[in-house]
Design a protein around this motif. Structure first.
Motif, PDB file in Angstrom:
ATOM      1  N   LEU A  40       0.832  -1.198   0.000  1.00  4.62           N
ATOM      2  CA  LEU A  40       0.000   0.000   0.000  1.00  4.62           C
ATOM      3  C   LEU A  40       0.872   1.256   0.000  1.00  4.62           C
ATOM      4  N   TRP A  41       1.887   1.294   0.859  1.00  3.88           N
ATOM      5  CA  TRP A  41       2.770   2.458   0.931  1.00  3.88           C
ATOM      6  C   TRP A  41       3.553   2.619  -0.364  1.00  3.88           C
ATOM      7  N   GLN A  42       4.034   1.513  -0.940  1.00  9.31           N
ATOM      8  CA  GLN A  42       4.767   1.595  -2.200  1.00  9.31           C
ATOM      9  C   GLN A  42       3.885   2.157  -3.307  1.00  9.31           C
ATOM     10  N   GLU A  43       2.642   1.722  -3.361  1.00  5.21           N
ATOM     11  CA  GLU A  43       1.717   2.213  -4.384  1.00  5.21           C
ATOM     12  C   GLU A  43       1.388   3.688  -4.163  1.00  5.21           C
ATOM     13  N   LEU A  44       1.224   4.092  -2.920  1.00  4.74           N
ATOM     14  CA  LEU A  44       0.961   5.500  -2.613  1.00  4.74           C
ATOM     15  C   LEU A  44       2.140   6.361  -3.042  1.00  4.74           C
ATOM     16  N   ILE A  45       3.345   5.932  -2.720  1.00  9.13           N
ATOM     17  CA  ILE A  45       4.553   6.681  -3.093  1.00  9.13           C
ATOM     18  C   ILE A  45       4.663   6.772  -4.607  1.00  9.13           C
ATOM     19  N   ARG A  46       4.449   5.666  -5.313  1.00  9.55           N
ATOM     20  CA  ARG A  46       4.529   5.649  -6.770  1.00  9.55           C
ATOM     21  C   ARG A  46       3.477   6.554  -7.404  1.00  9.55           C
ATOM     22  N   THR A  47       2.263   6.497  -6.883  1.00  9.54           N
ATOM     23  CA  THR A  47       1.179   7.317  -7.422  1.00  9.54           C
ATOM     24  C   THR A  47       1.442   8.801  -7.208  1.00  9.54           C
ATOM     25  N   LEU A  48       1.946   9.168  -6.040  1.00  4.36           N
ATOM     26  CA  LEU A  48       2.253  10.574  -5.784  1.00  4.36           C
ATOM     27  C   LEU A  48       3.378  11.074  -6.695  1.00  4.36           C
ATOM     28  N   LYS A  49       4.356  10.213  -6.993  1.00  4.74           N
ATOM     29  CA  LYS A  49       5.414  10.583  -7.930  1.00  4.74           C
ATOM     30  C   LYS A  49       4.829  10.807  -9.327  1.00  4.74           C
TER      31      LYS A  49
END
Length: 88
Positions: A40-49
């Motif tokens: 979940l955190w990895q996807e959030l970080i990727r999406t924000l980038k």
């Protein structure tokens, strides 16, 4: 969790439970009571980038459109769309 940082405050994420990761920075209002899996955190970080790239692209295109009157805008949009797509 030293390899993962909160995408909002850039502080290291904490993991006490093997399945739960959270930001423990009390000053980080955007991640207050936010916790979840590593994925979940990895996807959030990727999406924000990806959103940062999109915002930058749109801002640049907007500024360029003020200066140009030709068809180069389509190429610029396609290039930035590809950058966003590569992050997704």
């Amino acid at each position: 969790m030293s390899d993962m940082k909160c995408p909002f405050c850039q502080q290291e994420l904490s993991q006490d439970n093997p399945q739960i990761i959270e930001c423990r920075n009390d000053d980080c209002k955007k991640s207050y009571f936010m916790y979840g899996s590593k994925e979940l955190w990895q996807e959030l970080i990727r999406t924000l980038k990806a959103l940062d790239v999109a915002k930058y692209a749109i801002k640049n295109i907007q500024e360029d459109m003020k200066e140009r009157k030709d068809g180069d805008d389509i190429w610029e949009i396609q290039k930035n769309l590809q950058m966003i797509t590569n992050l997704i």
